[in-house]
Design an enzyme around this catalytic site. Structure first.
Site, PDB file in Angstrom:
ATOM      1  N   TYR A 149      94.146 -50.279  17.476  1.00 46.91           N
ATOM      2  CA  TYR A 149      94.564 -49.152  18.524  1.00 46.91           C
ATOM      3  C   TYR A 149      94.056 -49.484  19.992  1.00 46.91           C
ATOM      4  O   TYR A 149      92.813 -49.971  20.152  1.00 46.91           O
ATOM      5  CB  TYR A 149      93.736 -47.649  18.237  1.00 46.91           C
ATOM      6  CG  TYR A 149      94.561 -46.623  19.193  1.00 46.91           C
ATOM      7  CD1 TYR A 149      95.622 -46.347  19.518  1.00 46.91           C
ATOM      8  CD2 TYR A 149      93.133 -45.895  20.208  1.00 46.91           C
ATOM      9  CE1 TYR A 149      95.730 -45.389  20.599  1.00 46.91           C
ATOM     10  CE2 TYR A 149      93.451 -45.206  20.962  1.00 46.91           C
ATOM     11  CZ  TYR A 149      94.969 -44.648  21.012  1.00 46.91           C
ATOM     12  OH  TYR A 149      95.285 -43.653  22.119  1.00 46.91           O
ATOM     13  N   ASP A 244      88.995 -56.094  22.335  1.00 45.43           N
ATOM     14  CA  ASP A 244      89.061 -54.580  22.621  1.00 45.43           C
ATOM     15  C   ASP A 244      87.698 -54.067  22.334  1.00 45.43           C
ATOM     16  O   ASP A 244      87.641 -53.687  21.130  1.00 45.43           O
ATOM     17  CB  ASP A 244      90.297 -53.992  21.972  1.00 45.43           C
ATOM     18  CG  ASP A 244      90.367 -52.488  22.558  1.00 45.43           C
ATOM     19  OD1 ASP A 244      89.184 -52.028  23.148  1.00 45.43           O
ATOM     20  OD2 ASP A 244      91.408 -51.895  22.327  1.00 45.43           O
ATOM     21  N   LYS A 272      84.265 -45.487  26.319  1.00 44.22           N
ATOM     22  CA  LYS A 272      83.230 -44.674  25.359  1.00 44.22           C
ATOM     23  C   LYS A 272      81.888 -44.923  25.738  1.00 44.22           C
ATOM     24  O   LYS A 272      81.643 -44.186  26.843  1.00 44.22           O
ATOM     25  CB  LYS A 272      83.604 -45.027  23.853  1.00 44.22           C
ATOM     26  CG  LYS A 272      84.964 -44.902  23.659  1.00 44.22           C
ATOM     27  CD  LYS A 272      85.351 -44.939  22.159  1.00 44.22           C
ATOM     28  CE  LYS A 272      86.896 -44.247  21.906  1.00 44.22           C
ATOM     29  NZ  LYS A 272      87.834 -45.162  21.489  1.00 44.22           N
TER      30      LYS A 272
HETATM   31  C1  LIG Z   1      89.164 -45.119  21.938  1.00 53.56           C
HETATM   32  C2  LIG Z   1      89.846 -46.418  22.171  1.00 53.56           C
HETATM   33  C3  LIG Z   1      90.989 -46.836  23.103  1.00 53.56           C
HETATM   34  C4  LIG Z   1      91.239 -45.942  23.997  1.00 53.56           C
HETATM   35  O1  LIG Z   1      90.298 -45.298  24.759  1.00 53.56           O
HETATM   36  P1  LIG Z   1      90.746 -43.921  25.500  1.00 53.56           P
HETATM   37  O2  LIG Z   1      89.371 -43.728  26.119  1.00 53.56           O
HETATM   38  O3  LIG Z   1      90.791 -42.951  24.375  1.00 53.56           O
HETATM   39  O4  LIG Z   1      91.726 -43.944  26.340  1.00 53.56           O
HETATM   40  C5  LIG Z   1      91.137 -48.328  23.242  1.00 53.56           C
HETATM   41  N1  LIG Z   1      91.006 -49.100  22.291  1.00 53.56           N
HETATM   42  C6  LIG Z   1      90.032 -48.713  21.273  1.00 53.56           C
HETATM   43  C7  LIG Z   1      89.427 -49.742  20.334  1.00 53.56           C
HETATM   44  C8  LIG Z   1      89.505 -47.578  21.254  1.00 53.56           C
HETATM   45  O5  LIG Z   1      88.654 -47.213  20.134  1.00 53.56           O
END
Ligand SMILES: *Cc1c(COP(=O)(O)O)cnc(C)c1O
Length: 442
Positions: A149, A244, A272
């Site tokens: 994701y 990511d 995060k």
């Molecule tokens: C949570 C997450 C996102 C998206 O971040 P948001 O702050 O929810 O938009 C993108 N990549 C990874 C790996 C994530 O865990």
């Protein structure tokens, strides 16, 4: 014996009202408990390793607001720093020294990052990094992995097909085919498919983006050689490698998965933890690439609240707390006790399960395993997970409400918390079978 008939009347009332006000009653889908059935719990406050609902029930929290609460919720030092920052106002929309401080901390910590841009969410960071990958290479196609994701931007919402997927199909109505036609997908941990995609699309692939440890398909770690292989393939083909690390940054290690595995990508996205519980994202990497971002270069990307002083403050204090010696050893120890304990309890109660942990990130699947990719993860017994989930919730253990989400511990979780969790798991798993009552869902 734990009281298993907790009262959640207020939660139910509030959620019923919420459903009339907001789609599905929530501000983000997974919170609605669709994949485990039943009603979500509505929360009132958090502190340390715990979360309290509006009916006054207390839970041990293994979601940690999806990762940011790594020092424990509402850490007194973070709260105090925020109080002080609040006195100076909530937003400047102009430069502040706080941005320099956090930028320097991020650059010092994350091996690939020589320059950084702050944004407001992980989604924004991933959107921006994709534009930058394309601008820098002059190529349009990208490779992502099934089950990874990268936020909800159009180009990443590609349904993962089995085997070699060529042209991606959109995963959501409203995403035009044209938006995902340049998104190629491969199964996680499958270098051969990545090589084949590069063969089939010579000089067209801008780069490869991935979660260096997967958390958004459940917890899946990279096989030995996978990250190294991606580094080699991308370098050979003039393409960029992007980690990511929105979830893994400052969690898998202080310098993220790239520090832990010793593989340096060209670009990295963060989120995060670096916001310490406030909305922040960031992307960064090699100076020659980052210098293309406006106003230094021609690649446009902007944000009214980006670099917000409250968010910077919470991020700075959180990273300061993480710098204390022993942080990651402590996270690893407590999380290993939990993850190993869960598998042991599953075994002793006769349930097939597999899983693992790295530092303060963990997960387990109700399937024999091993799980190397999303296809493997989907073999998990979801009915069993839902029943297990409900049983745990009733015993005051708050896990992520989906088999396909990783779990998170914090520096505030104690041995007693883990022992209580394992005792609850034993009790639940002794009574759970796969095919008793069907899960109620709407
Ligand atoms: C949570 C997450 C996102 C998206 O971040 P948001 O702050 O929810 O938009 C993108 N990549 C990874 C790996 C994530 O865990």
């Amino acid at each position: 014996m734990v009281n298993t008939s907790i009262k959640t009347t207020k939660s139910e009332e509030i959620f019923a009202a919420a459903q009339k006000l907001m789609p599905g009653g929530v501000s983000s889908p997974v919170r609605a408990f669709k994949s485990v059935g039943g009603q979500p719990i509505v929360f009132d406050r958090v502190e340390g390793a715990y979360i309290w609902d509006v009916d006054g029930n207390k839970y041990i929290d293994y979601v940690g607001t999806w990762g940011p609460a790594i020092c424990g919720h509402a850490h007194p030092e973070v709260i105090a720093a925020l109080h002080a920052a609040l006195e100076k106002g909530t937003s400047f929309g102009a430069p502040s020294v706080l941005e320099n401080v956090l930028a320097e901390m991020v650059i010092d910590a994350v091996p690939s990052i020589e320059m950084v841009r702050f944004v407001n969410s992980g989604t924004e960071a991933c959107m921006a990094v994709l534009r930058l990958m394309r601008a820098f290479t002059g190529r349009d196609k990208i490779i992502k992995f099934e089950g990874c994701y990268h936020g909800h931007a159009d180009m990443f919402l590609v349904k993962a097909g089995s085997g070699v997927a060529t042209l991606g199909l959109p995963d959501s109505p409203g995403v035009p085919k044209s938006a995902t036609s340049n998104t190629l997908t491969a199964p996680y941990n499958d270098l051969e498919t990545v090589k084949a995609l590069f063969e089939e699309n010579p000089d067209e692939i801008a780069g490869v983006i991935l979660e260096p440890v997967v958390g958004n398909a459940g917890f899946i770690s990279p096989d030995a050689g996978f990250l190294e292989g991606l580094r080699e393939i991308t370098r050979d083909r003039g393409a960029l490698l992007v980690f990511d690390e929105v979830m893994t940054g400052f969690r898998i290690a202080y310098g993220g998965a790239q520090e832990r595995f010793g593989i340096t990508p060209d670009l990295t996205t963060l989120g995060k933890i670096i916001g310490g519980g406030l909305p922040v994202g960031a992307y960064g990497g090699r100076k020659d690439i980052m210098s293309m971002i406006a106003p230094a270069g021609p690649v446009y990307q902007a944000g009214t609240l980006s670099g917000n002083p409250l968010a910077m403050t919470a991020g700075i204090k959180t990273l300061e707390l993480l710098q204390k010696p022993g942080t990651y050893e402590a996270l690893d120890r407590i999380t290993k006790k939990l993850a190993d304990g869960m598998l042991q309890v599953a075994k002793e109660t006769g349930h097939a399960a597999c899983g693992g942990q790295i530092s303060g990130m963990f997960g387990f699947f109700f399937t024999e395993g091993p799980v190397h990719n999303y296809e493997d993860a989907k073999k998990a017994d979801l009915i069993k997970f839902s029943r297990f989930y409900r049983g745990m919730l009733e015993r005051g253990i708050y896990l992520a409400p989906s088999q396909f989400e990783a779990g998170f511990t914090s520096l505030a979780h104690t041995d007693a918390d883990v022992e209580q969790t394992l005792a609850a798991a034993r009790e639940v798993l002794m009574s759970v079978t796969s095919y008793q009552l069907p899960v109620t869902s709407d």
